[in-house]
Design a protein around this motif. Structure first.
Motif, PDB file in Angstrom:
ATOM      1  N   UNK A   8       0.853  -1.182   0.000  1.00  0.00           N
ATOM      2  CA  UNK A   8       0.000   0.000   0.000  1.00  0.00           C
ATOM      3  C   UNK A   8       0.889   1.231   0.000  1.00  0.00           C
ATOM      4  N   UNK A   9       0.264   2.398  -0.088  1.00  0.00           N
ATOM      5  CA  UNK A   9       1.032   3.639  -0.089  1.00  0.00           C
ATOM      6  C   UNK A   9       1.661   3.916   1.269  1.00  0.00           C
ATOM      7  N   UNK A  10       1.223   3.188   2.297  1.00  0.00           N
ATOM      8  CA  UNK A  10       1.761   3.406   3.642  1.00  0.00           C
ATOM      9  C   UNK A  10       3.016   2.577   3.909  1.00  0.00           C
ATOM     10  N   UNK A  18       9.193   7.076 -16.299  1.00  0.00           N
ATOM     11  CA  UNK A  18       8.487   6.575 -15.129  1.00  0.00           C
ATOM     12  C   UNK A  18       7.082   7.150 -15.151  1.00  0.00           C
ATOM     13  N   UNK A  19       6.107   6.283 -15.045  1.00  0.00           N
ATOM     14  CA  UNK A  19       4.715   6.724 -15.060  1.00  0.00           C
ATOM     15  C   UNK A  19       4.364   7.343 -13.718  1.00  0.00           C
ATOM     16  N   UNK A  20       3.877   8.589 -13.752  1.00  0.00           N
ATOM     17  CA  UNK A  20       3.419   9.277 -12.560  1.00  0.00           C
ATOM     18  C   UNK A  20       1.921   9.526 -12.710  1.00  0.00           C
ATOM     19  N   UNK A  21       1.087   8.848 -11.951  1.00  0.00           N
ATOM     20  CA  UNK A  21      -0.361   9.020 -12.118  1.00  0.00           C
ATOM     21  C   UNK A  21      -0.796  10.405 -11.691  1.00  0.00           C
ATOM     22  N   UNK A  22      -1.910  10.882 -12.234  1.00  0.00           N
ATOM     23  CA  UNK A  22      -2.426  12.203 -11.845  1.00  0.00           C
ATOM     24  C   UNK A  22      -2.950  12.191 -10.422  1.00  0.00           C
ATOM     25  N   UNK A  23      -3.348  13.369  -9.968  1.00  0.00           N
ATOM     26  CA  UNK A  23      -3.728  13.527  -8.564  1.00  0.00           C
ATOM     27  C   UNK A  23      -4.978  12.736  -8.217  1.00  0.00           C
ATOM     28  N   UNK A  24      -5.960  12.696  -9.120  1.00  0.00           N
ATOM     29  CA  UNK A  24      -7.203  12.005  -8.773  1.00  0.00           C
ATOM     30  C   UNK A  24      -6.997  10.501  -8.648  1.00  0.00           C
ATOM     31  N   UNK A  25      -6.067   9.933  -9.434  1.00  0.00           N
ATOM     32  CA  UNK A  25      -5.770   8.511  -9.288  1.00  0.00           C
ATOM     33  C   UNK A  25      -5.014   8.227  -7.989  1.00  0.00           C
ATOM     34  N   UNK A  26      -4.117   9.142  -7.615  1.00  0.00           N
ATOM     35  CA  UNK A  26      -3.416   8.961  -6.353  1.00  0.00           C
ATOM     36  C   UNK A  26      -4.382   9.049  -5.169  1.00  0.00           C
ATOM     37  N   UNK A  27      -5.347   9.954  -5.245  1.00  0.00           N
ATOM     38  CA  UNK A  27      -6.338  10.065  -4.173  1.00  0.00           C
ATOM     39  C   UNK A  27      -7.222   8.822  -4.114  1.00  0.00           C
ATOM     40  N   UNK A  28      -7.594   8.301  -5.285  1.00  0.00           N
ATOM     41  CA  UNK A  28      -8.422   7.094  -5.306  1.00  0.00           C
ATOM     42  C   UNK A  28      -7.673   5.910  -4.714  1.00  0.00           C
ATOM     43  N   UNK A  29      -6.384   5.791  -5.051  1.00  0.00           N
ATOM     44  CA  UNK A  29      -5.615   4.694  -4.479  1.00  0.00           C
ATOM     45  C   UNK A  29      -5.454   4.855  -2.974  1.00  0.00           C
ATOM     46  N   UNK A  30      -5.254   6.103  -2.525  1.00  0.00           N
ATOM     47  CA  UNK A  30      -5.137   6.324  -1.092  1.00  0.00           C
ATOM     48  C   UNK A  30      -6.395   5.930  -0.341  1.00  0.00           C
ATOM     49  N   UNK A  31      -7.559   6.267  -0.885  1.00  0.00           N
ATOM     50  CA  UNK A  31      -8.819   5.887  -0.226  1.00  0.00           C
ATOM     51  C   UNK A  31      -8.983   4.373  -0.194  1.00  0.00           C
ATOM     52  N   UNK A  32      -8.663   3.718  -1.296  1.00  0.00           N
ATOM     53  CA  UNK A  32      -8.764   2.259  -1.323  1.00  0.00           C
ATOM     54  C   UNK A  32      -7.783   1.614  -0.346  1.00  0.00           C
ATOM     55  N   UNK A  33      -6.588   2.191  -0.220  1.00  0.00           N
ATOM     56  CA  UNK A  33      -5.614   1.639   0.723  1.00  0.00           C
ATOM     57  C   UNK A  33      -6.048   1.826   2.166  1.00  0.00           C
ATOM     58  N   UNK A  34      -6.727   2.941   2.455  1.00  0.00           N
ATOM     59  CA  UNK A  34      -7.233   3.135   3.817  1.00  0.00           C
ATOM     60  C   UNK A  34      -8.239   2.048   4.174  1.00  0.00           C
ATOM     61  N   UNK A  35      -9.120   1.721   3.235  1.00  0.00           N
ATOM     62  CA  UNK A  35     -10.071   0.630   3.482  1.00  0.00           C
ATOM     63  C   UNK A  35      -9.360  -0.716   3.566  1.00  0.00           C
TER      64      UNK A  35
END
Length: 648
Positions: free
Chosen positions: A371-373, A528-545
């Protein structure tokens, strides 16, 4: 040929058979079904008793029992396995047994019911527990991986080392036949991480089996031989870092006997980590029970609906507390590189660090893996992990001595930087993964290895000492793959172009400390692929769950069991009251003794039965006078009063 002699099921059936070797499919299937039924009954009884304790014990006592169970539960489980091994199953012997025979059922039962909770890698307790289960193990033996259930078929002589995730294979099923063979590990044998010694092998003294190697069946190795590869082949000219380290250990060999005080210090330290980690899980609910009246009321009344809103809150507080405990313990145990005696403080810190990383990647904190953590948590544990690195569940015993480069990926099951333990010493070296390194599943990177930028190590591959930049290695022993496809970004038109944002890396960054490997671009320009901000936020929310999914499931299952048990108790109480009222209405019991019928069924004395008959005649007389309704109301009131008092 000697190994395969008589190993065919048809040959076994045609030859002389004992009662253990006679196939009995119906009997064996029935016995297996009975084992599953008994296991289900045992689980039901355990859950029922636990619910009774939860309903009758105060909350603080229940929390104390759960926390201390981390200390006394392993003793109970080990005694259970010990009794099953020596009373029910017995000893295993070499031989060939057809499937669905009694011998096969004994082997299956042992694999289903036996476990060793005292197996703590690298500790004397692991060796002593396997000796109690039947294995023959010498002195100064270090076991970092579990032994097979058929422990009588394992012999390990003095000074041998079984590294992490290594296996001693004592059984195989082929041609509808279960084959059991002995495995003999000689004196001062070193078996590398994730290596396997097949059944029937005899490892001669001073044999070295490299990491991720397989020793073929029924091989007898020569003294001092070196084996590597899958399947293993004997090496005549080995210049690896592992051999150099083992030779330096042998030059200053330390065969001092194991210190009881140091062994106790190791066990106490590891058990303290386990206890603190378990206490962190019970600490938040206890605090809520003490300081939050609404939570305390819901617990005392067993109100499941009122407890549901508290589940996510307590789950994430438990997760944070468990992570905090692991981080504090690891920060107190910083490991230093070098060669140290096994009875040293640095080796004790190494064992604690390995235990902490194992707890991190298993149990309630399993959700933080991949996860991102994970990157900030590894950084707080002391690992030099750079931006964009992804780490799945792997074996990482020494995070202090591991460098993970920018945008690197470690997949699940990989083993990175395992210390070399041999001849009473341990060597700790730094392991370096450069920028954009990719480790496949089950890959092994021995300690001291260096991987350059943009390198790839394939699935189930063993890393050589040095991998140059832009190289791809695969296999065990690993070989260079000259050509492979490289990812290149494809420009898109319209709105999809934002999803393909990338950062071209062309700048030169400082070298990794003490390695000489640059972090800049390689011979060809990479992206190196850097995803946009909305994808990073979506991944962060999914990782929190994802992080809290383990704790949430545990609490929801517990609340479901409590609810089911409460409903069952209410249903039983209601049926009991209806039964008493029905008996009273038919005159089956006396007015003053509502339980007379039950006592009569249990074999009451003749005098009691005569008294009951007299009360029955009085009941009938009252019924003729038309006063039975009054007696019934009086009896019903007594039953209701007794049931309400018992429920309170």
């Amino acid at each position: 040929e000697m190994f395969n002699a008589g190993s065919d099921a048809k040959a076994l059936l045609q030859g002389k058979r004992t009662w253990l070797q006679t196939p009995r499919p119906r009997l064996v299937c029935t016995l297996q079904f009975m084992v599953y039924v008994l296991a289900a009954l045992e689980a039901a009884i355990t859950i029922s008793l636990s619910m009774e304790l939860a309903l009758h014990l105060p909350f603080w006592a229940l929390a104390t029992v759960f926390t201390t169970s981390l200390l006394w539960a392993p003793f109970v489980l080990f005694v259970h396995s010990f009794l099953i091994k020596h009373v029910v199953i017995g000893r295993f012997e070499e031989g060939d047994f057809p499937l669905h025979s009694i011998a096969h059922f004994r082997w299956w039962l042992a694999h289903q019911l036996m476990l060793n909770p005292f197996f703590i890698p690298g500790t004397p307790l692991a060796v002593s527990s396997y000796r109690a289960l039947g294995a023959t193990i010498g002195v100064n033996v270090h076991i970092f991986s579990s032994l097979p259930v058929e422990s009588e078929l394992v012999t390990i002589e003095d000074g041998a080392v079984l590294q992490t995730e290594s296996q001693l294979q004592t059984w195989v099923i082929e041609n509808k036949t279960l084959k059991l063979r002995r495995v003999h590990v000689g004196r001062d044998v070193y078996i590398g991480e994730m290596s396997e010694v097949n059944l029937g092998c005899v490892c001669g003294a001073d044999t070295i089996l490299h990491p991720l190697s397989i020793l073929p069946r029924s091989i007898t190795t020569e003294t001092g031989s070196i084996w590597a590869g899958s399947p293993g082949r004997q090496l005549t000219n080995d210049t690896s870092r592992l051999l150099t380290t083992l030779r330096s250990h042998r030059a200053r060999i330390n065969r001092a006997p194991e210190s009881i005080c140091f062994s106790l210090a190791v066990l106490c330290s590891l058990e303290a980590v386990t206890f603190l980690h378990g206490s962190a899980i019970t600490f938040p609910p206890v605090l809520c029970y003490i300081y939050v009246p609404a939570f305390r009321t819901a617990i005392e009344n067993m109100d499941v609906l009122s407890l549901l809103p508290w589940v996510p809150i307590i789950t994430y507080i438990e997760l944070a507390a468990a992570l905090l405990v692991l981080l504090l313990v690891k920060r107190l145990c910083k490991v230093r590189s070098g060669t140290w005696p096994l009875q040293s403080t640095n080796y004790l810190k190494c064992l604690v660090a390995s235990h902490v990383t194992y707890k991190l990647m298993h149990g309630i904190t399993r959700g933080v893996v991949e996860s991102v953590f994970m990157q900030p948590i590894l950084f707080l544990l002391g690992c030099d992990v750079r931006r964009g690195a992804e780490v799945d569940a792997c074996v990482l015993p020494t995070p202090d001595l591991t460098i993970i480069g920018e945008d690197s990926m470690i997949n699940g099951g990989a083993v990175v930087g395992v210390p070399v333990v041999a001849f009473g010493q341990v060597t700790l070296e730094r392991t370096v993964l450069g920028r954009r390194c990719f480790l496949g599943n089950m890959a092994v990177v021995p300690q001291g290895c260096t991987l350059g930028d943009n390198t790839l190590l394939g699935v189930a591959s063993c890393c050589p000492d040095v991998i140059p930049a832009d190289a791809t290695y695969f296999g065990s022993p690993a070989f260079l793959i000259e050509n492979r496809a490289h990812w290149q970004p494809v420009p898109k038109k319209g709105w999809f172009r934002s999803l393909r944002r990338r950062r071209h890396v062309s700048r030169q960054e400082p070298d990794y400390v003490g390695t000489g490997i640059a972090t800049g671009a390689s011979s060809h320009e990479t992206s190196v692929y850097r995803p946009p901000a909305h994808l990073r936020m979506a991944r962060g929310c999914m990782n929190v769950a994802k992080v809290g999914i383990v704790g949430l499931v545990m609490w929801l299952v517990l609340l479901l069991l409590v609810s089911a048990h409460s409903e069952m108790q209410e249903w039983k109480q209601q049926n009991r009251m209806e039964h008493w009222i029905a008996l009273a209405s038919y005159g089956a019991i006396g007015e003053g003794n509502p339980l007379g019928a039950a006592e009569d069924e249990k074999g009451a004395t003749a005098q009691t039965r005569e008294q009951q008959n007299t009360e029955k005649m009085q009941w009938l007389a009252e019924d003729k006078d038309g006063s039975s309704s009054t007696s019934l109301r009086r009896l019903t009131g007594e039953i209701g009063h007794s049931s309400s008092s018992s429920s309170s």
